[in-house]
Write an enzyme that holds these catalytic residues in place. Structure first.
Site, short mmCIF file in Angstrom:
data_model
loop_
_atom_site.label_atom_id
_atom_site.label_comp_id
_atom_site.label_asym_id
_atom_site.label_seq_id
_atom_site.Cartn_x
_atom_site.Cartn_y
_atom_site.Cartn_z
N GLN A 262 0.82 -1.21 0.00
CA GLN A 262 0.00 0.00 0.00
C GLN A 262 0.85 1.26 0.00
O GLN A 262 0.45 2.30 -0.53
CB GLN A 262 -0.95 -0.01 1.19
CG GLN A 262 -2.00 -1.11 1.12
CD GLN A 262 -2.76 -1.11 -0.19
OE1 GLN A 262 -3.30 -0.09 -0.62
NE2 GLN A 262 -2.80 -2.26 -0.86
N HIS A 265 1.83 3.45 -3.24
CA HIS A 265 1.03 4.51 -3.83
C HIS A 265 1.70 5.88 -3.70
O HIS A 265 1.33 6.81 -4.41
CB HIS A 265 -0.36 4.55 -3.21
CG HIS A 265 -1.23 3.40 -3.61
ND1 HIS A 265 -1.82 3.31 -4.85
CD2 HIS A 265 -1.58 2.28 -2.95
CE1 HIS A 265 -2.52 2.19 -4.93
NE2 HIS A 265 -2.38 1.54 -3.79
N GLU A 326 -8.52 3.19 5.79
CA GLU A 326 -9.08 2.76 4.51
C GLU A 326 -9.09 1.24 4.40
O GLU A 326 -10.10 0.62 4.07
CB GLU A 326 -8.24 3.36 3.38
CG GLU A 326 -8.69 2.96 1.98
CD GLU A 326 -7.73 3.47 0.91
OE1 GLU A 326 -8.14 3.47 -0.26
OE2 GLU A 326 -6.58 3.84 1.24
N HIS A 327 -7.95 0.62 4.68
CA HIS A 327 -7.82 -0.84 4.66
C HIS A 327 -7.34 -1.32 6.02
O HIS A 327 -6.40 -0.73 6.58
CB HIS A 327 -6.80 -1.32 3.63
CG HIS A 327 -6.99 -0.76 2.25
ND1 HIS A 327 -6.27 0.32 1.78
CD2 HIS A 327 -7.81 -1.14 1.24
CE1 HIS A 327 -6.63 0.58 0.53
NE2 HIS A 327 -7.57 -0.28 0.18
N ASP A 360 -7.73 -4.62 -3.98
CA ASP A 360 -7.37 -3.60 -4.97
C ASP A 360 -7.81 -4.00 -6.37
O ASP A 360 -8.06 -3.13 -7.22
CB ASP A 360 -5.86 -3.38 -4.98
CG ASP A 360 -5.36 -2.63 -3.75
OD1 ASP A 360 -6.18 -1.96 -3.10
OD2 ASP A 360 -4.16 -2.73 -3.44
N HIS A 419 -49.24 25.00 8.36
CA HIS A 419 -49.20 23.55 8.50
C HIS A 419 -50.46 23.08 9.22
O HIS A 419 -51.12 22.11 8.80
CB HIS A 419 -47.98 23.12 9.33
CG HIS A 419 -46.68 23.21 8.60
ND1 HIS A 419 -46.21 24.37 8.05
CD2 HIS A 419 -45.73 22.26 8.36
CE1 HIS A 419 -45.02 24.14 7.50
NE2 HIS A 419 -44.71 22.86 7.67
#
Length: 439
Positions: A262, A265, A326-327, A360, A419
């Site tokens: 990861q 990235h 995220e993961h 992924d 109303h």
């Protein structure tokens, strides 16, 4: 690479470090970027294709012209012949698994009757969706599938894809093939904030859409944030994140490889390990020292590698919940025992063999996931993101008098006389009908 020990540094200090994220909202660079993006948005809103082509020529494809934004249909027809067979098979497998997973998410409209009232929900797909796919020098055909397949399964009629071309204005055949597999309607060779603006406002060539999805760099993400409300937005993704919970039963090399995968990235990626095993932490650190590029080993926090020695697995889970990653990969002897305790995660991977890499590409769920601790209140891209939910209410006359009185009381209490009158007219008429038919 940073190392913490909760018994030495204290849980609260480690938790505070874990909660940190790169929030450059007050940073001068971020302010300049937002100013530039606002200028781009306004120019596209006013000048359409001409502005889109101008900005594309500034940032990437020098030969961009207003009449060259659309990807030629012949490129799409020829793409299959230009992609290696092994890649075609892998993409097909990914598309099939993504479709199977997202088919399980489809929602059916429902309606029930309760005491003379009918209530329910109607689900219908969004009509027009824009998908941003990063491109140029790097190629992400997986992102095409992970963004577009859920939209197609939801029933979206028109899927428009934008992706930056290379310096010659070409879009890689593998991206075009993935788009064909995913049911993309049209493709436009343009990227950056101006591509987001084109989808949001519509131009002479690029259709206006109802929602924009997909990851991107700082400029497209800034554009999405500024345009939210005028057009639907999925997420505002930031740097990639992974948290690994591991114990002494897991090979250190596997843990290190999961962190490295990861971190690939970018140097701003977040790769964190939480383990109660001191020996495992040392072994993982040694693997990272041998295998990781210098820019990842020495990345400025909060990016890069952080290894945390916890007192026990329960404390590791608590810290992972603080990070809302995220993961999250659970690489322990009994991963299922921790599954429900991990409350916040974009995606959860259970067991040594369940590498995040499968997510992924072809596990099934979309890899477009919340980052920056937004997993506390948001979820990964799914069929639900492409559905409009409409509430249904149908009141029968038999309950108007009873419910009308309660509605009248509440409306009067809140000071909304209009109303109150709207309800009173209905139950007065209903009472009059009852009296007229009474013996």
């Amino acid at each position: 690479m940073r190392c913490f020990f909760t018994d030495r540094d204290g849980y609260d200090r480690v938790a505070a470090e874990i909660r940190k994220r790169a929030t450059d909202l007050d940073d001068l660079l971020a302010q300049k970027r937002e100013q530039t993006v606002r200028e781009i948005l306004e120019s596209v809103r006013k000048d359409g294709d001409r502005a889109v082509a101008f900005w594309e020529a500034q940032f990437g494809w020098k030969g961009c012209r207003p009449n060259r934004l659309r990807v030629p249909e012949r490129w799409r027809r020829q793409a299959r012949r230009q992609v290696p067979d092994a890649t075609v098979r892998a993409l097909s497998q990914a598309a099939e698994r993504l479709e199977f997973f997202h088919q399980q998410q489809k929602r059916e409209s429902w309606i029930v009757e309760k005491d003379g009232c009918r209530i329910g929900e109607r689900f219908r797909p969004i009509k027009r969706v824009g998908v941003y796919v990063p491109g140029g020098q790097a190629l992400y055909p997986s992102t095409v599938l992970h963004a577009c397949v859920p939209a197609r399964v939801a029933g979206v009629e028109q899927i428009y894809m934008v992706t930056p071309p290379n310096e010659s204005g070409e879009v890689a055949p593998v991206l075009l093939l993935a788009a064909e597999m995913a049911g993309v309607t049209e493709i436009f060779r343009v990227g950056g904030a101006h591509a987001i603006a084109a989808l949001a406002f519509g131009t002479q060539t690029v259709p206006q859409v109802d929602k924009i999805v997909g990851p991107g760099g700082p400029y497209p993400v800034t554009a999405k944030r500024l345009l939210y409300g005028m057009v639907g937005i999925d997420l505002l993704p930031g740097p990639s994140e992974v948290a690994v919970i591991a114990d002494e039963g897991t090979p250190a090399e596997w843990v290190a490889a999961e962190l490295l995968a990861q971190a690939e990235h970018g140097s701003d990626s977040i790769a964190h390990l939480f383990t109660p095993s001191g020996p495992l932490l040392k072994q993982v650190a040694a693997w990272l020292q041998r295998s990781a590029p210098e820019n990842l080993l020495h990345a400025e926090p909060p990016g890069g590698f952080t290894l945390v020695k916890t007192r026990n697995l329960d404390e590791a889970v608590r810290l992972v919940n603080e990070g809302a990653y995220e993961h999250v990969a659970v690489m322990t002897r009994d991963p299922d025992s921790l599954r429900d305790a991990i409350y916040y995660a974009g995606a959860l991977f259970l067991g040594d063999y369940s590498s995040v890499v499968f997510g992924d590409y072809l596990a099934g769920p979309s890899h477009i996931l919340p980052t920056g601790r937004t997993a506390r209140f948001s979820s990964g891209l799914s069929v639900h993101d492409f559905l409009i939910r409409t509430s249904l209410v149908s009141m029968g006359p038999e309950r108007v008098t009873d419910l009308g009185r309660h509605a009248h009381v509440l409306a009067s209490f809140e000071g909304f006389q209009g109303h109150a009158k709207a309800v009173m007219l209905r139950f007065q008429r209903n009472n009059a009908k009852k009296k007229a038919t009474a013996p």
